[in-house]
Design a protein around this motif. Sequence first.
Motif, mmCIF file in Angstrom:
data_model
loop_
_atom_site.group_PDB
_atom_site.id
_atom_site.type_symbol
_atom_site.label_atom_id
_atom_site.label_comp_id
_atom_site.label_asym_id
_atom_site.label_seq_id
_atom_site.Cartn_x
_atom_site.Cartn_y
_atom_site.Cartn_z
ATOM 1 N N UNK A 233 61.540 32.731 113.992
ATOM 2 C CA UNK A 233 60.179 33.148 113.850
ATOM 3 C C UNK A 233 59.460 32.132 113.133
ATOM 4 N N UNK A 234 58.228 31.708 113.333
ATOM 5 C CA UNK A 234 57.364 30.910 112.731
ATOM 6 C C UNK A 234 55.969 31.435 112.868
ATOM 7 N N UNK A 235 55.140 31.277 111.718
ATOM 8 C CA UNK A 235 53.700 31.756 111.616
ATOM 9 C C UNK A 235 52.882 30.737 111.732
ATOM 10 N N UNK A 236 51.696 31.202 112.586
ATOM 11 C CA UNK A 236 50.431 29.981 112.824
ATOM 12 C C UNK A 236 49.497 30.013 111.544
ATOM 13 N N UNK A 237 49.048 28.945 111.420
ATOM 14 C CA UNK A 237 47.808 28.733 110.757
ATOM 15 C C UNK A 237 46.679 28.762 111.766
ATOM 16 N N UNK A 238 45.631 29.678 111.156
ATOM 17 C CA UNK A 238 44.612 30.021 112.400
ATOM 18 C C UNK A 238 43.162 29.650 111.731
ATOM 19 N N UNK A 239 42.319 29.203 112.781
ATOM 20 C CA UNK A 239 41.129 28.950 112.264
ATOM 21 C C UNK A 239 40.199 28.842 113.793
ATOM 22 N N UNK A 240 38.778 28.819 113.614
ATOM 23 C CA UNK A 240 38.074 28.593 114.972
ATOM 24 C C UNK A 240 38.243 27.310 115.346
ATOM 25 N N UNK A 241 38.939 26.390 114.651
ATOM 26 C CA UNK A 241 38.972 25.003 115.233
ATOM 27 C C UNK A 241 40.455 24.478 115.664
ATOM 28 N N UNK A 242 41.162 25.126 115.064
ATOM 29 C CA UNK A 242 42.826 24.880 115.408
ATOM 30 C C UNK A 242 43.622 25.901 115.167
ATOM 31 N N UNK A 243 44.670 26.094 115.983
ATOM 32 C CA UNK A 243 45.710 27.059 115.587
ATOM 33 C C UNK A 243 47.190 26.137 115.708
ATOM 34 N N UNK A 244 47.851 26.258 114.636
ATOM 35 C CA UNK A 244 48.973 25.566 114.525
ATOM 36 C C UNK A 244 50.181 26.175 113.843
ATOM 37 N N UNK A 245 51.406 26.054 114.601
ATOM 38 C CA UNK A 245 52.537 26.809 114.044
ATOM 39 C C UNK A 245 52.884 26.146 112.921
ATOM 40 N N UNK A 246 53.160 26.788 111.562
ATOM 41 C CA UNK A 246 53.318 25.883 110.254
ATOM 42 C C UNK A 246 54.640 26.544 109.718
ATOM 43 N N UNK A 247 54.841 27.696 109.386
ATOM 44 C CA UNK A 247 55.984 27.974 108.555
ATOM 45 C C UNK A 247 57.130 28.852 109.006
ATOM 46 N N UNK A 248 58.383 28.934 108.715
ATOM 47 C CA UNK A 248 59.379 30.072 109.239
ATOM 48 C C UNK A 248 58.907 31.468 108.692
ATOM 49 N N UNK A 249 59.018 32.455 109.260
ATOM 50 C CA UNK A 249 59.120 33.865 108.622
ATOM 51 C C UNK A 249 60.286 34.580 109.065
ATOM 52 N N UNK A 250 60.614 35.443 108.068
ATOM 53 C CA UNK A 250 61.973 36.405 108.290
ATOM 54 C C UNK A 250 61.776 37.345 109.373
ATOM 55 N N UNK A 251 62.694 37.811 110.032
ATOM 56 C CA UNK A 251 62.776 38.897 111.066
ATOM 57 C C UNK A 251 63.902 39.785 110.609
#
Length: 234
Positions: free
Chosen positions: A214-232
């Motif tokens: 699982x990875x979390x995205x950094x979100x903004x109106x200009x870009x979306x990028x998968x950035x950091x692992x998240x626990x499941x």
Amino acid sequence: MNFTTPLQPATLIKRYKRFLADVITPQGEELTLHCANTGAMTGCAEPGDTVWYSTSDNPKRKYPHSWELTQTQAGDTICVNTLQANALVKESLENHWIKELTGYSSLRSEVRYGDENSRIDFLLEHPDRPKCYVEVKSVTLLHQGCGYFPDAVTTRGQKHLRELEIMAENGHRAMLFFAVLHSGIDSVKVAQHIDPIYAKLFEQVKKHGVEVVCYKARLSPTEVILQSPVSVTG
């Protein structure tokens, strides 16, 4: 991933018929947007939320505007266009940003596989390694600080778990990849209270070799990028 056209803001009036949403722009114009998300979108589509939408130049489209992001009145940003999850993961695979999935020489999308007429989101291959089957799911349901999947009963998702289980049992790598597309989610649980069959299958397939990442995205109106692992957790 940068948005190909600049996103524009509007205020959500209502979402209806699953695929449509009415909004009002800062200039007072009412627009109808196409919504690519067919799910429940719980907590992602409250009247008064800020919507960020893209505009297509395709003259054949009945609704040229597409709902991409929601900024909730609580301050969270959510990517509600579920088609972006696969695009994000593909970009990350091509750039070797996902450490669990490096070392493969080829990447194919939407490859037919399994016994239930499925298509795997991504098939990674290398001559010296087992094939790796990757199924992508987006996570946007937030409750009491935790993200949950699924947000509704999903027979399709249950099928995907069964298919991955068979691939793992046949000696391949099989992975369920959660893409967190909600800024307020920092951990993910399987929603046993929503789909107990999915939750039971999830625990079963993990025991039989299916990997969960699982990875979390950094979100903004200009870009979306998968950035950091998240626990499941189950």
